[in-house]
Write an enzyme that holds these catalytic residues in place. Structure first.
Site, PDB file in Angstrom:
ATOM      1  N   CYS A  59       0.837  -1.196   0.000  1.00  0.00           N
ATOM      2  CA  CYS A  59       0.000   0.000   0.000  1.00  0.00           C
ATOM      3  C   CYS A  59       0.874   1.248   0.000  1.00  0.00           C
ATOM      4  O   CYS A  59       1.992   1.242   0.487  1.00  0.00           O
ATOM      5  CB  CYS A  59      -0.897   0.019   1.235  1.00  0.00           C
ATOM      6  SG  CYS A  59      -1.930  -1.449   1.422  1.00  0.00           S
ATOM      7  N   ARG A  92       3.574   0.824  -6.805  1.00  0.00           N
ATOM      8  CA  ARG A  92       3.613  -0.212  -5.783  1.00  0.00           C
ATOM      9  C   ARG A  92       2.463  -1.214  -5.940  1.00  0.00           C
ATOM     10  O   ARG A  92       2.491  -2.292  -5.355  1.00  0.00           O
ATOM     11  CB  ARG A  92       3.554   0.432  -4.386  1.00  0.00           C
ATOM     12  CG  ARG A  92       4.770   1.263  -4.064  1.00  0.00           C
ATOM     13  CD  ARG A  92       4.569   2.112  -2.832  1.00  0.00           C
ATOM     14  NE  ARG A  92       4.471   1.322  -1.618  1.00  0.00           N
ATOM     15  CZ  ARG A  92       5.494   1.005  -0.830  1.00  0.00           C
ATOM     16  NH1 ARG A  92       6.696   1.414  -1.147  1.00  0.00           N
ATOM     17  NH2 ARG A  92       5.321   0.317   0.261  1.00  0.00           N
ATOM     18  N   TRP A 142      -3.737  -2.031  -1.334  1.00  0.00           N
ATOM     19  CA  TRP A 142      -3.573  -3.363  -1.932  1.00  0.00           C
ATOM     20  C   TRP A 142      -4.257  -4.333  -0.984  1.00  0.00           C
ATOM     21  O   TRP A 142      -3.822  -4.525   0.148  1.00  0.00           O
ATOM     22  CB  TRP A 142      -2.089  -3.687  -2.080  1.00  0.00           C
ATOM     23  CG  TRP A 142      -1.775  -4.898  -2.907  1.00  0.00           C
ATOM     24  CD1 TRP A 142      -1.650  -4.970  -4.263  1.00  0.00           C
ATOM     25  CD2 TRP A 142      -1.526  -6.230  -2.430  1.00  0.00           C
ATOM     26  NE1 TRP A 142      -1.335  -6.244  -4.652  1.00  0.00           N
ATOM     27  CE2 TRP A 142      -1.258  -7.043  -3.543  1.00  0.00           C
ATOM     28  CE3 TRP A 142      -1.525  -6.818  -1.150  1.00  0.00           C
ATOM     29  CZ2 TRP A 142      -0.973  -8.396  -3.429  1.00  0.00           C
ATOM     30  CZ3 TRP A 142      -1.240  -8.165  -1.047  1.00  0.00           C
ATOM     31  CH2 TRP A 142      -0.970  -8.943  -2.174  1.00  0.00           C
ATOM     32  N   ASN A 160      -0.587   0.536   6.275  1.00  0.00           N
ATOM     33  CA  ASN A 160       0.052  -0.483   5.455  1.00  0.00           C
ATOM     34  C   ASN A 160       0.516  -1.587   6.382  1.00  0.00           C
ATOM     35  O   ASN A 160       1.155  -1.317   7.401  1.00  0.00           O
ATOM     36  CB  ASN A 160       1.245   0.104   4.694  1.00  0.00           C
ATOM     37  CG  ASN A 160       1.834  -0.875   3.686  1.00  0.00           C
ATOM     38  OD1 ASN A 160       1.250  -1.913   3.422  1.00  0.00           O
ATOM     39  ND2 ASN A 160       2.974  -0.525   3.120  1.00  0.00           N
ATOM     40  N   GLY A 161       0.204  -2.848   6.056  1.00  0.00           N
ATOM     41  CA  GLY A 161       0.582  -3.975   6.912  1.00  0.00           C
ATOM     42  C   GLY A 161      -0.623  -4.825   7.245  1.00  0.00           C
ATOM     43  O   GLY A 161      -1.672  -4.742   6.598  1.00  0.00           O
ATOM     44  N   GLU A 205      13.572 -17.056 -13.799  1.00  0.00           N
ATOM     45  CA  GLU A 205      13.288 -15.629 -13.792  1.00  0.00           C
ATOM     46  C   GLU A 205      12.541 -15.212 -15.052  1.00  0.00           C
ATOM     47  O   GLU A 205      11.621 -14.385 -14.999  1.00  0.00           O
ATOM     48  CB  GLU A 205      14.592 -14.835 -13.650  1.00  0.00           C
ATOM     49  CG  GLU A 205      14.456 -13.341 -13.816  1.00  0.00           C
ATOM     50  CD  GLU A 205      13.524 -12.683 -12.810  1.00  0.00           C
ATOM     51  OE1 GLU A 205      13.178 -11.512 -13.024  1.00  0.00           O
ATOM     52  OE2 GLU A 205      13.130 -13.346 -11.819  1.00  0.00           O
ATOM     53  N   LYS A 207       8.919 -13.355 -15.151  1.00  0.00           N
ATOM     54  CA  LYS A 207       8.745 -12.040 -15.767  1.00  0.00           C
ATOM     55  C   LYS A 207       7.593 -12.065 -16.762  1.00  0.00           C
ATOM     56  O   LYS A 207       6.791 -11.131 -16.810  1.00  0.00           O
ATOM     57  CB  LYS A 207      10.045 -11.631 -16.457  1.00  0.00           C
ATOM     58  CG  LYS A 207      10.341 -10.159 -16.499  1.00  0.00           C
ATOM     59  CD  LYS A 207      10.290  -9.502 -15.133  1.00  0.00           C
ATOM     60  CE  LYS A 207      11.230 -10.136 -14.148  1.00  0.00           C
ATOM     61  NZ  LYS A 207      10.925  -9.864 -12.751  1.00  0.00           N
ATOM     62  N   GLU A 248       4.235 -12.285 -14.938  1.00  0.00           N
ATOM     63  CA  GLU A 248       3.960 -11.067 -14.183  1.00  0.00           C
ATOM     64  C   GLU A 248       3.312  -9.990 -15.042  1.00  0.00           C
ATOM     65  O   GLU A 248       2.343  -9.352 -14.634  1.00  0.00           O
ATOM     66  CB  GLU A 248       5.268 -10.490 -13.600  1.00  0.00           C
ATOM     67  CG  GLU A 248       5.727 -11.115 -12.310  1.00  0.00           C
ATOM     68  CD  GLU A 248       6.990 -10.450 -11.799  1.00  0.00           C
ATOM     69  OE1 GLU A 248       7.086 -10.260 -10.580  1.00  0.00           O
ATOM     70  OE2 GLU A 248       7.881 -10.115 -12.604  1.00  0.00           O
ATOM     71  N   HIS A 299      10.671 -36.310 -17.586  1.00  0.00           N
ATOM     72  CA  HIS A 299      10.095 -36.789 -16.329  1.00  0.00           C
ATOM     73  C   HIS A 299       8.744 -36.147 -16.041  1.00  0.00           C
ATOM     74  O   HIS A 299       8.387 -35.930 -14.886  1.00  0.00           O
ATOM     75  CB  HIS A 299      11.083 -36.528 -15.188  1.00  0.00           C
ATOM     76  CG  HIS A 299      12.384 -37.237 -15.366  1.00  0.00           C
ATOM     77  ND1 HIS A 299      12.565 -38.566 -15.044  1.00  0.00           N
ATOM     78  CD2 HIS A 299      13.576 -36.813 -15.887  1.00  0.00           C
ATOM     79  CE1 HIS A 299      13.807 -38.925 -15.327  1.00  0.00           C
ATOM     80  NE2 HIS A 299      14.436 -37.880 -15.838  1.00  0.00           N
ATOM     81  N   LYS A 320       4.948  -3.833  -5.588  1.00  0.00           N
ATOM     82  CA  LYS A 320       6.396  -3.704  -5.738  1.00  0.00           C
ATOM     83  C   LYS A 320       7.133  -4.146  -4.485  1.00  0.00           C
ATOM     84  O   LYS A 320       8.138  -4.837  -4.550  1.00  0.00           O
ATOM     85  CB  LYS A 320       6.739  -2.243  -6.053  1.00  0.00           C
ATOM     86  CG  LYS A 320       8.226  -1.990  -6.285  1.00  0.00           C
ATOM     87  CD  LYS A 320       8.712  -2.702  -7.526  1.00  0.00           C
ATOM     88  CE  LYS A 320      10.167  -2.428  -7.815  1.00  0.00           C
ATOM     89  NZ  LYS A 320      10.676  -3.239  -8.930  1.00  0.00           N
TER      90      LYS A 320
END
Length: 611
Positions: A2, A27, A75, A101-102, A483, A487, A490, A506, A606
């Protein structure tokens, strides 16, 4: 996660709050709101679900006046995105407003108690509990009230509070969630991240855990959990606002991809003073390096993938066993770690909650703890101490999807591997100097790798409607594939997975079919024949193969892939850093072709400051 902003001064608060929120929108958020105290001490709230533009539209016709206020981009953690669940939240009387925030972990217990006291809740959030708690505790001093409430709150929080009974002050507090306080003549500010403040001041205070501050037009007072005033020190932010702006690029993500050559230089330069055996930047003595029994690299998301790369290169060069762990899993499995072991925490923001918790667990068990971090003054850097923090100096990273931060974290892993190998006598001085020279050449080669952008745009336009993409590689290329898959998912929302190429038989090979897209990274000559064998298996099932390949390996790869993207030749350990650039560009170009919001992917934040 947030975004929090707050202002008290001589100007109208609302435009300043909205400017700050816009600079924090990277963010990630799902709603936004502001609370402003007018000249008569009346509290006015405006909030809206969705993008910040929705709140801007609301304020265009109904902007509250006043020079004291707080703002927030949410968020969601408790309750769906909605106008009611958006911050700020108020008490029953409507005289106290809170942004948060939290996560308040004991919110259920507090909610039941407050309801028994007659408090009526209108949202599903844990934050509303804080507003009602402050109201029931208030006896004329919000400073004392907030200190008392902090003793009752469990979990993580950064709080901004305004109160109609004390219209000349803005209050804030933090615990395990970042909060920055800024000041200039006649005004004071709060924010959850530095960019929100930079157009007004570069002089900031980083509040410590369980500290609170009272902000007025005259200045800032900081208090410890016992209510004693603490002498605070301002940190002067060196980078300016322009480095956090797009600079003519279509998106922050593209700008930050193009900033990687500079970022690589910025990370290496402070560790290269001309003396090839000078490793004073690494907080380990030669004796400590020689006695190392194990290294644990712990991180989340993209930083974890940098840790995977670190595992390969440190074991290869320094011959020390390395474990790369996901931070959210680490402390819950009773990890085995102690003396003569090194714990490396990796975090772009330095605020990642799971990584911070894992770091504290490793410290408690007696390990040597260091951090790789991009943000100066962050919680993780303060936890380990400046001397034990290896800053990447990548500059502000605004796009939610990390690019240059990952690149510099990987480069830092290379530098650590080189330093440990030299300190432990595992490589010759000549080999150490050769690798150092190769690392110094990376920025120029990264510039060359960026030249494939147009070709990648054309390729992405032909495959942008693919619903699934697989990434494969061996060794360091597998770490890179992890990665690359992250990406792509995302920013483009394409379902993508990475596999060690040798594992295809496999299970995953059952998913291959006509037209399926597979992206193969090929930078390791020692594994080339094995990887090419895997590509033949893939193509035999009708899949389309894009290969990211070193130009000195082109002759062997051409004909084995349907499409080929070349990167400059480089040392085996360094080539993956160049290969990541076309993979980042692939994700970016796919997102653009699919019409996605590149810099603000849905549901992502973020800085993940909650578990």
């Amino acid at each position: 996660m947030c975004g929090i902003v707050g202002y008290i001064g001589g100007q109208e608060a609302c435009p300043i709050l909205m400017e700050g929120l816009s600079r924090l929108s990277y963010r990630g958020y799902d709603s936004a709101g502001v609370a402003v105290l007018d000249a008569h001490g009346k509290l006015n709230i405006r909030k809206a679900k969705g993008r910040l533009e929705n709140l801007e539209a609301l304020l265009a016709s109904d902007m509250p006046g006043g020079s004291v206020g707080i703002g927030h981009t949410r968020w969601a953690t408790h309750g769906e995105p909605s106008d009611l669940n958006a911050h700020p939240h108020t008490d029953v009387k409507g005289g106290i407003a809170v942004v948060h925030n939290g996560i308040i972990e004991n919110h259920d217990t507090l909610r039941r108690h407050l309801q028994s006291q007659g408090c009526v809740f209108v949202s599903q959030t844990d934050t509303e509990v804080v507003a009602h708690l402050l109201s029931t505790l208030y006896q004329g001093s919000m400073k004392d009230t907030l200190l008392k409430a902090m003793g009752m709150l469990e979990g993580s929080y950064a709080l901004g509070v305004v109160c109609d009974q004390e219209p000349g002050a803005l209050f804030c507090a933090r615990h395990e969630s970042p909060l920055v306080v800024g000041a200039k003549a006649g005004a004071s500010f709060i924010a959850s991240d530095i960019p929100a403040l930079l157009s007004h001041t570069r002089d900031v205070i980083f509040l410590q855990d369980k500290e609170m501050a009272v902000l007025t037009r005259e200045g800032i007072q900081v208090y410890d959990p016992f209510g004693s005033q603490r002498q605070h020190t301002f940190y002067h932010v060196e980078w300016d606002l322009s480095s956090a702006e797009k600079g003519g690029y279509a998106h922050y993500m593209l700008k930050e991809i193009h900033e990687q050559p500079t970022a690589l230089h910025s990370t290496f330069a402070p560790r290269n003073n001309g003396n090839q055996h000078d490793y004073r930047w690494l907080p380990l003595t030669q004796e400590e390096a020689g006695k190392l029994k194990k290294i644990s690299i712990v991180a989340c998301g993209t930083a974890y993938h940098a840790g995977m790369f670190g595992k390969y290169v440190i074991e290869k060069l320094a011959r020390v066993p390395v474990m790369a762990d996901i931070a959210s899993e680490y402390r819950y499995r009773d990890p085995i770690i102690g003396a003569d072991e090194l714990f490396i925490a990796v975090s772009q923001s330095g605020e990642t909650a799971d990584t911070l918790a894992a770091l504290r667990e490793a410290k408690r068990r007696g390990a040597k703890v260091i951090a790789i971090c991009n943000v100066v003054g962050s919680t993780i850097s303060r936890e380990v101490g400046e001397a034990n923090t290896l800053y990447t100096y990548a500059g502000p990273e605004i796009a939610v999807a990390s690019t240059k931060a990952y690149m510099t974290q990987v480069e830092m892993m290379l530098l650590i591997a080189l330093a440990l190998a030299d300190l432990r006598g595992e490589i010759t001085p000549d080999e150490a100097e050769r690798l150092r020279t190769e690392i110094a050449a990376l920025p120029a080669k990264a510039e060359q790798a960026l030249a494939i952008e147009e070709k990648m745009q054309r390729f992405a336009s032909t495959v942008s409607q693919k619903k699934h993409v697989f990434f494969v590689g061996r060794g360091l290329d597998y770490a890179l594939s992890l990665e690359a898959a992250l990406k792509l998912k995302e920013v483009s929302y394409v379902f993508s997975e990475a596999y060690a190429a040798g594992e295809l038989k496999h299970g995953p090979i059952a998913l291959l079919q006509e037209g399926r897209l597979v992206v193969a990274t090929i930078t390791q000559p020692a594994l080339l024949d094995k990887t090419l064998s895997n590509l033949r298996e893939i193509k035999a099932r009708g899949a389309r193969v894009l290969a990211i390949c070193r130009e000195d390996l082109e002759a062997k790869v051409v004909g084995e892939a349907d499409d080929l993207i070349l990167i400059p030749a480089a040392d085996d350990l360094l080539a993956p850093l160049l290969a990541v650039i076309p993979l980042q560009l692939f994700a970016y170009c796919m997102a653009v072709a699919r019409g996605c919001d590149v810099d603000k992917p849905r549901n992502l934040a973020k800085s993940v400051t909650v578990e």
